[in-house]
Design an enzyme around this catalytic site. Structure first.
Site, short mmCIF file in Angstrom:
data_model
loop_
_atom_site.label_atom_id
_atom_site.label_comp_id
_atom_site.label_asym_id
_atom_site.label_seq_id
_atom_site.Cartn_x
_atom_site.Cartn_y
_atom_site.Cartn_z
N LEU A 32 0.82 -1.22 0.00
CA LEU A 32 0.00 0.00 0.00
C LEU A 32 0.85 1.27 0.00
O LEU A 32 1.98 1.29 0.50
CB LEU A 32 -0.93 -0.01 1.22
CG LEU A 32 -1.89 -1.20 1.29
CD1 LEU A 32 -2.80 -1.07 2.51
CD2 LEU A 32 -2.73 -1.33 0.03
N HIS A 36 -3.61 4.31 -2.26
CA HIS A 36 -4.59 3.41 -1.66
C HIS A 36 -5.24 4.06 -0.43
O HIS A 36 -6.45 3.96 -0.23
CB HIS A 36 -3.91 2.11 -1.18
CG HIS A 36 -3.29 1.29 -2.27
ND1 HIS A 36 -1.92 1.12 -2.39
CD2 HIS A 36 -3.83 0.59 -3.29
CE1 HIS A 36 -1.67 0.32 -3.42
NE2 HIS A 36 -2.79 0.00 -3.99
P1 AMP Z 1 -3.79 -2.08 -6.77
O1 AMP Z 1 -3.36 -2.43 -5.38
O2 AMP Z 1 -2.68 -1.59 -7.64
O3 AMP Z 1 -4.63 -3.15 -7.42
O4 AMP Z 1 -4.76 -0.83 -6.61
C1 AMP Z 1 -5.87 -0.88 -5.77
C2 AMP Z 1 -6.72 0.35 -6.02
O5 AMP Z 1 -5.96 1.52 -5.74
C3 AMP Z 1 -7.16 0.46 -7.48
O6 AMP Z 1 -8.48 0.97 -7.53
C4 AMP Z 1 -6.17 1.45 -8.03
O7 AMP Z 1 -6.66 2.17 -9.15
C5 AMP Z 1 -5.98 2.37 -6.85
N1 AMP Z 1 -4.72 3.09 -6.98
C6 AMP Z 1 -3.50 2.55 -7.27
N2 AMP Z 1 -2.58 3.54 -7.36
C7 AMP Z 1 -3.23 4.70 -7.14
C8 AMP Z 1 -2.83 6.07 -7.12
N3 AMP Z 1 -1.56 6.45 -7.35
N4 AMP Z 1 -3.76 7.00 -6.85
C9 AMP Z 1 -5.06 6.64 -6.64
N5 AMP Z 1 -5.50 5.37 -6.64
C10 AMP Z 1 -4.60 4.43 -6.89
#
Ligand code: AMP
Length: 283
Positions: A32, A36
Site C-alpha cells: 500500500l 490506496h
Molecule cells: P492495486 O493495489 O494496484 O490493485 O490498486 C488498488 C486500487 O488503488 C485500485 O483501484 C487502483 O486504481 C488504486 N490506486 C493505485 N494507485 C493509485 C494512485 N496512485 N492513486 C489513486 N489510486 C490508486
C-alpha cells in the site's frame, strides 16, 4: 482493525451488520501507498464501516514473473490501514478464493480490445472475476477505485451495470509523488536511477496535453509523446493512446470530443508502469 482470511469468516462477521451499516469497500493488491490510503480515507468519510481487501489475484496476471515479483508487505500494510481508520481487512488465502480453478469467463467486449486489454490478455477477465467475488463476499454500498487504472474503472462500471450489483462506484483521482510519478506498488521495484527517470512519463503526458490544448493534431501529439519516451533509453515504449473518455476507444476526430484521456504503458526493465491524464480540450 479486524482481519479475516476466509470468505466464510468475513461473511459471518458482516451478515448481522449489513442491514444497519453502510459499507465502503476498497479492493487492493497490497504494498500500500498514499494512493490506496486516499481511497480508504474517502470511504471512511462516507460510510459507517470500511472494508479493505488485500489479495494478489493470480488470475489477473498474464506474466508469471510479474506475479512472483509483486511486492508483498503485509505488516506495513496493516499499520497503514489502521492509521487511516480502516475497520476491516479481508486478505484471503488464494485457495480460499479459488478452491478450484475458475471455469466461468467474463468478456467486457470493446474495452478489452485496447490498451491493457490488448497487451495483457485475460487480465480483465481475472480482474472482473475477482472483483465480482469480492463484491458478493463484502456486499458493499460503495466501492472505491483509482483513476490510475482508468480502464479498470470502466470494466468495473460495466460489471456493476451488466450484473446488477447494487453498488455505487466511486473513482478517485491519481495520487502522485512530488515529482509527478503516479504512485504504484510496482514503483518499489525500480532502481534508484530508474526512479529518477520514471517521472518523465507524466511530464511527457502533461506536455502532450498542452500540445493538444493548443490545437495540435492527433498525429502530432502521438508523435511527440512517442519521441519523448523513445528519447530515454531506459524506457521501453508499449502503448500511447488518445482515448474517448467514456469508452476508451481510440479517438479519430478530436473535434468530436471535449475531453480525451491520454493513456500509456512504459516498461523500465521488467517493471511495467502505466499512467493516464484526462485532457480538457475546451481550455
Ligand atoms: P492495486 O493495489 O494496484 O490493485 O490498486 C488498488 C486500487 O488503488 C485500485 O483501484 C487502483 O486504481 C488504486 N490506486 C493505485 N494507485 C493509485 C494512485 N496512485 N492513486 C489513486 N489510486 C490508486
Amino acid at each position: 482493525m479486524q482481519i479475516f482470511r476466509t470468505q466464510t469468516a468475513i461473511k459471518e462477521y458482516l451478515r448481522p451488520l449489513l442491514s444497519t451499516q453502510k459499507i465502503g469497500f476498497v479492493p487492493t493488491m497490497g504494498a500500500l501507498h498514499e494512493g490506496h490510503l486516499a481511497l480508504v480515507s474517502e470511504a471512511k468519510r462516507h460510510n459507517d464501516l470500511v472494508v479493505a481487501s488485500i489479495f494478489v489475484n493470480p488470475t489477473q496476471f498474464n506474466n508469471a514473473n510479474d506475479l512472483a515479483k509483486y511486492p508483498r508487505t503485509e505488516d506495513a500494510d496493516v499499520a497503514m490501514l489502521e492509521s487511516v481508520g480502516c475497520d476491516i481487512l479481508f486478505t484471503p488465502y488464494p485457495e480460499d478464493m479459488y478452491p478450484q480453478p475458475v471455469r466461468t469467463a467474463l468478456n467486457f467486449g470493446e474495452v478489452e480490445t485496447v490498451m491493457e486489454g490488448a497487451f495483457r490478455q485475460g487480465h480483465f477477465n481475472g480482474v472482473g472475476m475477482v472483483v465480482a467475488k469480492l463484491f458478493h463476499i463484502v456486499k458493499p454500498n460503495k466501492a472505491y477505485f483509482g483513476q490510475k487504472d482508468l480502464q479498470q474503472c470502466l470494466v468495473i462500471k460495466q460489471l456493476i451495470q451488466d450484473y446488477s450489483f447494487d453498488i455505487k462506484l466511486v473513482i478517485m483521482p491519481t495520487i502522485r509523488e512530488a515529482d509527478g510519478l503516479a504512485m504504484s506498488s510496482r514503483n518499489r521495484r525500480l532502481s534508484a536511477t530508474q526512479r529518477q527517470t520514471a517521472p518523465k512519463i507524466y511530464a511527457a503526458l502533461q506536455q502532450t496535453a498542452q500540445l493538444l490544448q493548443s490545437g495540435a493534431s492527433l498525429q502530432t501529439a502521438q508523435d511527440f509523446y512517442t519521441q519523448q519516451i523513445l528519447a530515454e533509453p531506459t524506457f521501453r515504449f508499449e502503448y500511447f493512446e488518445i482515448a474517448n473518455l467514456d469508452t476508451l476507444a481510440t479517438v479519430t476526430d478530436l473535434a468530436q470530443h471535449q475531453q480525451v484521456a491520454l493513456c500509456t504503458a512504459v516498461f523500465m526493465d521488467e517493471v511495467r508502469l502505466i499512467d493516464n491524464l484526462i485532457v480538457d480540450l475546451r481550455k
